[in-house]
Design a protein around this motif. Structure first.
Motif, PDB file in Angstrom:
ATOM      1  N   ALA A 134      36.225  48.515  31.271  1.00 53.80           N
ATOM      2  CA  ALA A 134      36.062  47.469  30.256  1.00 53.80           C
ATOM      3  C   ALA A 134      37.410  47.069  29.667  1.00 53.80           C
ATOM      4  CB  ALA A 134      35.117  47.958  29.151  1.00 53.80           C
ATOM      5  N   GLU A 135      38.296  48.050  29.430  1.00 53.79           N
ATOM      6  CA  GLU A 135      39.637  47.771  28.901  1.00 53.79           C
ATOM      7  C   GLU A 135      40.471  46.968  29.896  1.00 53.79           C
ATOM      8  OE1 GLU A 135      41.040  48.218  25.601  1.00 53.79           O
ATOM      9  OE2 GLU A 135      42.453  49.683  26.454  1.00 53.79           O
ATOM     10  N   VAL A 136      40.437  47.395  31.163  1.00 56.24           N
ATOM     11  CA  VAL A 136      41.227  46.717  32.193  1.00 56.24           C
ATOM     12  C   VAL A 136      40.730  45.280  32.362  1.00 56.24           C
ATOM     13  CG1 VAL A 136      41.724  46.661  34.676  1.00 56.24           C
ATOM     14  CG2 VAL A 136      41.917  48.815  33.406  1.00 56.24           C
ATOM     15  N   GLU A 137      39.408  45.111  32.412  1.00 50.92           N
ATOM     16  CA  GLU A 137      38.846  43.761  32.598  1.00 50.92           C
ATOM     17  C   GLU A 137      39.199  42.846  31.427  1.00 50.92           C
ATOM     18  OE1 GLU A 137      34.742  44.630  33.308  1.00 50.92           O
ATOM     19  OE2 GLU A 137      35.055  44.991  35.458  1.00 50.92           O
ATOM     20  N   ALA A 138      39.242  43.413  30.218  1.00 48.80           N
ATOM     21  CA  ALA A 138      39.564  42.603  29.043  1.00 48.80           C
ATOM     22  C   ALA A 138      41.074  42.373  28.912  1.00 48.80           C
ATOM     23  CB  ALA A 138      39.033  43.276  27.777  1.00 48.80           C
ATOM     24  N   GLY A 139      41.873  43.115  29.668  1.00 53.54           N
ATOM     25  CA  GLY A 139      43.333  42.963  29.588  1.00 53.54           C
ATOM     26  C   GLY A 139      43.920  43.566  28.325  1.00 53.54           C
ATOM     27  N   THR A 140      43.188  44.467  27.672  1.00 52.38           N
ATOM     28  CA  THR A 140      43.669  45.027  26.401  1.00 52.38           C
ATOM     29  C   THR A 140      44.380  46.370  26.572  1.00 52.38           C
ATOM     30  OG1 THR A 140      41.399  45.801  26.075  1.00 52.38           O
ATOM     31  CG2 THR A 140      42.070  43.834  24.874  1.00 52.38           C
TER      32      THR A 140
END
Lengths: 286, 286
Positions: A134-140
């Motif tokens: 989820a973090e990687v997909e959001a770029g955060t």
């Protein structure tokens, strides 16, 4: 049973995490994407409580009392199939967007607490994977989640979620100080030419693997931040002031933030926050 | 600096660990040898302090005030090159030889504390590997060290030290009770026909991976201990009494010891010890 099982509603604690140096490792598969690098987890962190919605007017997510939207948290709730029922209440010791891994902590804490609240029966690795994706997909974030799941002083040898990534650590405990002047955009940095980051990050990792101590981690981080040119004037001045006072400090990736060992910032005259390295990785509170 | 760096002399805390079920996985290479299985780490554990020898008359190792010889501890000190200089003082909440992983805790705690005391500059994985090898070579344990390094409720998916083994976990926290009636010899059990252990252990692991909860861990452990025929009469009677009282309990591998969730043993009338699952893996104390 209230005091014997996880608290009801369950609360997860996730340590903060500051990265000292990193090499971004993009991949089409978000479970394999991430970063190599190293940092320090902090006893200052984020507490995330998940309860069942009482009305549809309830905000899905509040952080320190303010309602907000965070795509990684929503993705985690969707992955567990509880996005329509879960309400997430988070309290943070650390500011958002300044390099402390608050966004990763929110995603991972939500995964742990929602799994407990709704009896999702996912394993620890599954929950870490969900939050990392989820973090990687959001770029955060690229490496906070796996580091926060481990605790201690994580060295990220290979990128990615459990089953792909590989971790080691510096075997120590230490007082850590930090001071933040503002945020830097992770997305902006990663949108530029990342080849110099990879080169400088891998050189720093080689040094740390050769000598896995906290002093080497900070020295390698200082060299990394000089080489990649991300220091702002305030960060540069602060790191140099700590060094001049005989202390050890470097810039936090990515925030306009400085971390130091022991009393490095205080001894140089800064009004710094203080905590310690966090022995435990992310976990449900008793 | 005394309160900011590791205490001097440094002290490591290593949680106790009870295994519920296991499949032994021998290998000529002790870094690859170990076991699959699952268990619970405990907030009751072992504190290991390492200091420099003051005189050659100092005993190398004391446990709760008694001088003794433990080959895995000596192997770890030799591996770090400090066997001639180190003195190890350990205090345990748990009895030795009854399935709580005290021997693994002594080896791992010695590795962490000696590395800090003598600035050996080994990484966390190197120290876990050193302790795991020493345990396997001494025949005193097959999976405690890697589980104790992780903390929580470890699932050992693949055997061996970091880089070979693979771990997952049940994502929870819980009160744990235990009672011990005596010891069982790990060496004797492993000297017999281990094929039934592997068959029953792998079946239990499949059940737990299907449903990674503490209730399933205890149920799978109960079925394992029945199938492999290791229960003594006292263990059998105790587990059945907890079950009859509505609780969840199983036998500890390997000791004449029973562990239970929540107040399982107390509710069945036993005078049990109580602690919790331990969120943190083995670490240096502040």
């Amino acid at each position: 049973m209230r005091e014997e099982s996880p608290a009801d509603p369950p609360t997860a604690f996730v340590p903060g995490h500051v990265t000292g140096f990193f090499s971004p490792c993009p991949d089409d598969d978000p479970e394999r994407a991430g970063s190599r690098g190293a940092g320090v987890t902090l006893t200052d962190g984020v507490r995330v409580t998940v309860r069942a919605a009482e009305s549809s007017a309830d905000p899905t997510l509040t952080l320190d009392g303010d309602s907000l939207s965070m795509p990684p948290v929503e993705t985690v709730l969707e992955g567990l199939g509880v996005a329509d029922r879960a309400r997430v209440v988070a309290e943070s010791d650390l500011p958002l967007g300044t390099g402390f891994g608050v966004s990763g902590a929110m995603a991972l804490g939500t995964a742990l607490a929602a799994n407990a609240r709704f009896d999702c029966e996912r394993s620890a690795n599954d929950l870490v994977t969900l939050a990392h994706r989820a973090e990687v997909e959001a770029g955060t974030g690229l490496g906070d989640v796996v580091a926060q799941a481990r605790g201690g002083v994580p060295i990220r040898l290979a990128p990615g979620a459990p089953g792909h990534g590989r971790l080691d650590g510096v075997a120590t405990t230490r007082r850590i100080e930090y001071i933040s002047f503002g945020d830097l955009s992770t997305a902006d940095v990663l949108a530029g030419d990342t080849a110099p980051l990879v080169e400088a990050g891998d050189a720093a990792l080689d040094s740390l693997r050769e000598r896995p101590t906290l002093s080497e981690l900070v020295a390698a981080s200082r060299q990394f931040s000089r080489r990649v040119g991300l220091r702002t004037d305030r960060v540069h001045e602060t790191v140099e002031a700590v060094t001049a006072a005989g202390g050890e400090a470097s810039m936090v990736m990515l925030g306009e933030t400085v971390f130091a060992l022991d009393r490095g910032l205080s001894d140089a005259g800064y009004d710094a926050s203080a905590c310690r390295t966090c022995a435990a990785g992310a976990h449900l509170a008793d």
